[in-house]
Write an enzyme that holds these catalytic residues in place. Structure first.
Site, mmCIF file in Angstrom:
data_model
loop_
_atom_site.group_PDB
_atom_site.id
_atom_site.type_symbol
_atom_site.label_atom_id
_atom_site.label_comp_id
_atom_site.label_asym_id
_atom_site.label_seq_id
_atom_site.Cartn_x
_atom_site.Cartn_y
_atom_site.Cartn_z
ATOM 1 N N SER A 13 -40.377 -120.959 -1.246
ATOM 2 C CA SER A 13 -40.050 -120.528 0.275
ATOM 3 C C SER A 13 -39.944 -121.746 1.174
ATOM 4 C CB SER A 13 -41.019 -119.372 0.893
ATOM 5 O OG SER A 13 -42.331 -119.942 0.702
ATOM 6 N N ASN A 14 -40.693 -122.681 1.119
ATOM 7 C CA ASN A 14 -40.436 -123.910 1.833
ATOM 8 C C ASN A 14 -39.276 -124.504 1.349
ATOM 9 O OD1 ASN A 14 -43.089 -124.726 3.609
ATOM 10 N ND2 ASN A 14 -43.968 -123.969 1.497
ATOM 11 N N ARG A 65 -47.862 -137.292 -18.858
ATOM 12 C CA ARG A 65 -47.334 -137.126 -17.622
ATOM 13 C C ARG A 65 -45.964 -138.135 -17.426
ATOM 14 N NH1 ARG A 65 -50.123 -133.840 -14.198
ATOM 15 N NH2 ARG A 65 -52.400 -133.510 -14.953
ATOM 16 N N MET A 90 -46.265 -128.624 -8.377
ATOM 17 C CA MET A 90 -47.936 -128.327 -8.512
ATOM 18 C C MET A 90 -48.239 -129.240 -9.651
ATOM 19 S SD MET A 90 -48.691 -126.488 -5.994
ATOM 20 C CE MET A 90 -50.376 -125.738 -6.399
ATOM 21 N N ARG A 91 -47.753 -130.249 -9.800
ATOM 22 C CA ARG A 91 -47.877 -131.460 -10.913
ATOM 23 C C ARG A 91 -48.671 -132.609 -10.272
ATOM 24 N NH1 ARG A 91 -49.003 -129.218 -15.021
ATOM 25 N NH2 ARG A 91 -48.845 -131.007 -16.243
ATOM 26 N N ASN A 107 -44.732 -134.488 1.465
ATOM 27 C CA ASN A 107 -45.423 -133.268 0.853
ATOM 28 C C ASN A 107 -45.838 -132.378 1.814
ATOM 29 O OD1 ASN A 107 -46.611 -131.694 -1.459
ATOM 30 N ND2 ASN A 107 -48.625 -132.495 -0.776
ATOM 31 N N HIS A 109 -48.904 -129.570 2.538
ATOM 32 C CA HIS A 109 -50.293 -129.314 1.732
ATOM 33 C C HIS A 109 -50.770 -127.980 2.715
ATOM 34 C CE1 HIS A 109 -53.890 -129.183 -0.765
ATOM 35 N NE2 HIS A 109 -54.301 -129.490 0.499
HETATM 36 C C1 GAR Z 1 -47.085 -123.606 -0.399
HETATM 37 O O1 GAR Z 1 -48.167 -123.041 0.410
HETATM 38 C C2 GAR Z 1 -47.393 -124.888 -0.488
HETATM 39 O O2 GAR Z 1 -48.142 -125.635 0.958
HETATM 40 C C3 GAR Z 1 -48.457 -125.069 -1.502
HETATM 41 O O3 GAR Z 1 -47.840 -124.247 -2.422
HETATM 42 C C4 GAR Z 1 -47.097 -123.063 -1.818
HETATM 43 C C5 GAR Z 1 -45.729 -123.002 -2.413
HETATM 44 O O4 GAR Z 1 -45.071 -122.111 -1.876
HETATM 45 N N1 GAR Z 1 -48.545 -126.683 -1.908
HETATM 46 C C6 GAR Z 1 -49.552 -126.867 -2.571
HETATM 47 O O5 GAR Z 1 -50.629 -126.387 -2.683
HETATM 48 C C7 GAR Z 1 -49.331 -128.555 -2.972
HETATM 49 N N2 GAR Z 1 -50.792 -129.040 -3.391
HETATM 50 P P1 GAR Z 1 -43.342 -121.961 -1.955
HETATM 51 O O6 GAR Z 1 -43.129 -122.321 -3.416
HETATM 52 O O7 GAR Z 1 -43.128 -120.642 -1.453
HETATM 53 O O8 GAR Z 1 -42.885 -123.027 -0.860
#
Ligand code: GAR
Length: 197
Positions: A13-14, A65, A90-91, A107, A109
């Site tokens: 979604s981001n 990795r 998420m890696r 990034n 967070h």
């Molecule tokens: C978001 O809330 C982002 O901030 C978080 O994962 C979600 C992804 O949502 N990111 C982390 O936790 C990174 N450590 P999305 O796939 O709908 O954008």
């Protein structure tokens, strides 16, 4: 015009918010959406938006990795991005990957960093009794969820909040904050954006 590659792991979604923002007089355009999960539903959304996609499944690399990243980097470099946006990717990245893209890698967070790096950010904010929560966009350095601040949005924590209701409130702000930061950053302004109380 700056070229932007976006890394995702899930719904994206981001990523969609970033892609939708990069039109008109925006100084950047999306050139690639890549994922470590071939089933990430965000890949279909990117495809539907006409953006090149790539998937490098991390699982066959069995924890190697560096080898996973070498395969991912080949796709990224082929797209010749000026800016790399991690958007729910998420890696954990190796220092080698970070060094390669440092200074052009952002990034988002879901916490008010430096509070709550890592996972379960919303539950941790609730457990701590924090009166507010939020999200942070930062430049990526070798330290997890650290690096120069580029933006922060705050929301109130409300009575009766669960991690789900709080996450949804924060996510709405993520969708405002990340595009605002990217527009400013791509235009050469690295000063932070602040939203909320
Ligand atoms: C978001 O809330 C982002 O901030 C978080 O994962 C979600 C992804 O949502 N990111 C982390 O936790 C990174 N450590 P999305 O796939 O709908 O954008």
């Amino acid at each position: 015009m700056k070229r932007v590659a976006i890394l995702i792991s899930g719904g994206g979604s981001n990523m969609v918010a970033l892609v939708n923002s990069m039109t008109g007089d925006h100084p950047a355009r999306p050139v690639l959406v890549a994922s470590n999960d071939p089933r990430a539903s965000g890949l279909e959304k990117a495809c539907a938006a006409g953006i090149a996609t790539a998937a490098v499944d991390h699982r066959p690399f069995q924890g190697d990795r560096a080898a996973f990243e070498t395969a991912l980097i080949a796709h990224i470099e082929a797209a010749e991005p000026d800016i790399l946006c991690l958007a729910g990717f998420m890696r954990v990245l190796t220092p080698g990957f970070v060094a390669r893209f440092q200074g052009r890698m952002l990034n988002i967070h879901p916490s008010l960093l430096p509070k709550y790096p890592g996972l379960h950010t919303h539950q941790r904010a609730l457990d701590a009794g924090d009166p507010e929560a939020g999200c942070t966009v930062h430049e990526v350095t070798a330290v997890l969820d650290d690096g120069p601040l580029l933006g922060q949005a705050r929301v109130p924590v409300l009575a009766g909040d669960t991690s789900e209701t709080l996450a949804a409130r924060v996510l709405r702000e993520e969708h405002r904050l990340y595009p605002a930061v990217l527009r400013r950053y791509a235009g050469g302004d690295h000063s932070p954006v602040f939203f909320g109380s």
